[in-house]
Design an enzyme around this catalytic site. Structure first.
Site, short mmCIF file in Angstrom:
data_model
loop_
_atom_site.label_atom_id
_atom_site.label_comp_id
_atom_site.label_asym_id
_atom_site.label_seq_id
_atom_site.Cartn_x
_atom_site.Cartn_y
_atom_site.Cartn_z
CE LYS A 112 -3.87 -9.05 -1.38
NZ LYS A 112 -2.83 -9.27 -0.35
CE LYS A 192 -2.04 -1.76 -0.52
NZ LYS A 192 -0.47 -2.12 -0.76
CE LYS A 195 6.26 -5.50 0.05
NZ LYS A 195 5.20 -6.18 0.44
P1 ATP Z 1 1.48 -6.63 -1.62
O1 ATP Z 1 1.38 -5.99 -3.06
O2 ATP Z 1 2.09 -7.81 -1.66
O3 ATP Z 1 -0.07 -6.57 -0.99
P2 ATP Z 1 2.36 -4.05 -0.21
O4 ATP Z 1 2.96 -3.32 -1.10
O5 ATP Z 1 0.75 -3.75 0.04
O6 ATP Z 1 2.16 -5.64 -0.84
P3 ATP Z 1 2.63 -5.08 2.48
O7 ATP Z 1 3.74 -5.94 2.92
O8 ATP Z 1 1.28 -5.79 2.23
O9 ATP Z 1 2.68 -4.15 1.23
O10 ATP Z 1 2.50 -3.86 3.48
C1 ATP Z 1 3.54 -3.50 4.39
C2 ATP Z 1 3.20 -2.31 5.01
O11 ATP Z 1 3.21 -1.07 4.04
C3 ATP Z 1 1.83 -2.24 5.53
O12 ATP Z 1 1.90 -1.49 6.86
C4 ATP Z 1 1.07 -1.43 4.69
O13 ATP Z 1 -0.25 -0.69 5.19
C5 ATP Z 1 2.04 -0.68 4.02
N1 ATP Z 1 1.64 -0.13 2.54
C6 ATP Z 1 1.48 -1.02 1.60
N2 ATP Z 1 1.27 -0.29 0.59
C7 ATP Z 1 1.24 0.96 0.81
C8 ATP Z 1 0.97 2.09 -0.03
N3 ATP Z 1 0.70 2.09 -1.19
N4 ATP Z 1 0.76 3.31 0.52
C9 ATP Z 1 1.18 3.21 1.90
N5 ATP Z 1 1.55 2.27 2.86
C10 ATP Z 1 1.36 1.10 2.08
#
Ligand code: ATP
Ligand code: LTN
Length: 251
Positions: A112, A192, A195
């Site tokens: 980040k 990965k 969002k």
């Molecule tokens: P951002 O893109 O804003 O970082 P994010 O999609 O990574 O958001 P978070 O809100 O940070 O989502 O995470 C919420 C939950 O979803 C956490 O437990 C995280 O480990 C899980 N998670 C996020 N992305 C993945 C993924 N690609 N595969 C599995 N678990 C995920």
């Protein structure tokens, strides 16, 4: 009775990675005899400098998804982090039990900081995460794979704090679902699914139609040599799709 805590950032539309890596497990745990806290961690999302006009909408949408996901609300609290100022208060106390070097070594900090510039919020984010968990004295934290390092840091903070002040906090355990603990982007298999990345075609969203989902899977980047045991991103992506197909057939 176990106490369970987990959080999700209101950074955009919930996707399949969030569902498989975290929320499915929350639903499962909410149907057991646990005390559950599922939190929309809006203070965490400030680290990415969100547009204020989208913040409230994203919080509302995330709460709607959590409620409609099937979380058993009889023994679960779904709430917004900034409504409970004690998260930040505990975070300050815990920051005195954490080394700056440890925070600088976090993979997510390095990633980040490269994208957003290294401000102090990105650095101290894992301390706020530790406070989220410890304020409830949680024993179990259901999260995706990307949070492993943060959980390890929380456990180190607990050990140091308890060494100084007695057995105040339990040592929290990380749990993850059997499938999709780190679901990769269908278009950029070395990232990965996420969002906040601008990756519409690589991300399966909660509210995508059946046709959109089929189209995204059909156009996904995979390994044409069909070598599912290789460690190349394309092979991992192929392996993900086979696993998901297998999983959906069993559901
Ligand atoms: P951002 O893109 O804003 O970082 P994010 O999609 O990574 O958001 P978070 O809100 O940070 O989502 O995470 C919420 C939950 O979803 C956490 O437990 C995280 O480990 C899980 N998670 C996020 N992305 C993945 C993924 N690609 N595969 C599995 N678990 C995920
Ligand atoms: N850091 C997590 C979100 C999060 C969280 C938490 C998860 C904030 N506080 C406490 C579990 C427990 C993320 O980026 N996915």
């Amino acid at each position: 009775m176990k106490t369970v805590f987990s959080g999700i950032q209101p950074t955009g539309k919930v996707h399949l990675g969030n569902l498989l890596g975290a929320i499915n497990n929350w639903v499962h745990l909410s149907n057991e005899e646990n005390k559950n806290y599922f939190c929309v961690v809006d203070l965490h999302s400030l680290t990415t400098h969100p547009d204020p006009s989208l913040m409230q909408e994203n919080i509302n949408e995330t709460i709607k998804v959590l409620i409609s996901s099937g979380i058993n609300q009889k023994n679960s609290n779904i709430y917004i982090q900034s409504n409970v100022p004690e998260h930040v208060q505990l975070s300050w106390i815990l920051s005195n039990f954490c080394q700056i070097g440890e925070l600088q070594r976090m993979t997510q900090f390095k990633e980040k900081a490269d994208q957003l510039g290294s401000h102090a919020g990105i650095l101290t984010y894992p301390v706020l995460m530790a406070a989220d968990i410890l304020i409830h004295k949680a024993n179990e934290v259901p999260v995706g794979d990307d949070q492993t390092q943060h959980l390890e840091l929380t456990r180190n903070i607990v050990e140091r704090f308890n060494n100084s002040y007695g057995e105040i906090f339990p040592l929290p355990e990380r749990t993850t679902g059997k499938v999709g603990a780190r679901l990769m982007s269908l278009r950029h298999p070395d990232n990965k699914m996420s969002k906040s990345k601008d990756d519409l075609n690589g991300t399966i969203y909660f509210d995508d139609s059946k046709d959109e989902i089929i189209k995204k899977f059909k156009s996904s980047v995979t390994d044409s040599e069909m070598n599912k045991f290789d460690m190349k991103p394309e092979s991992i992506a192929l392996n993900d799709i086979i696993t998901l197909h297998d999983y959906s057939c069993r559901c």
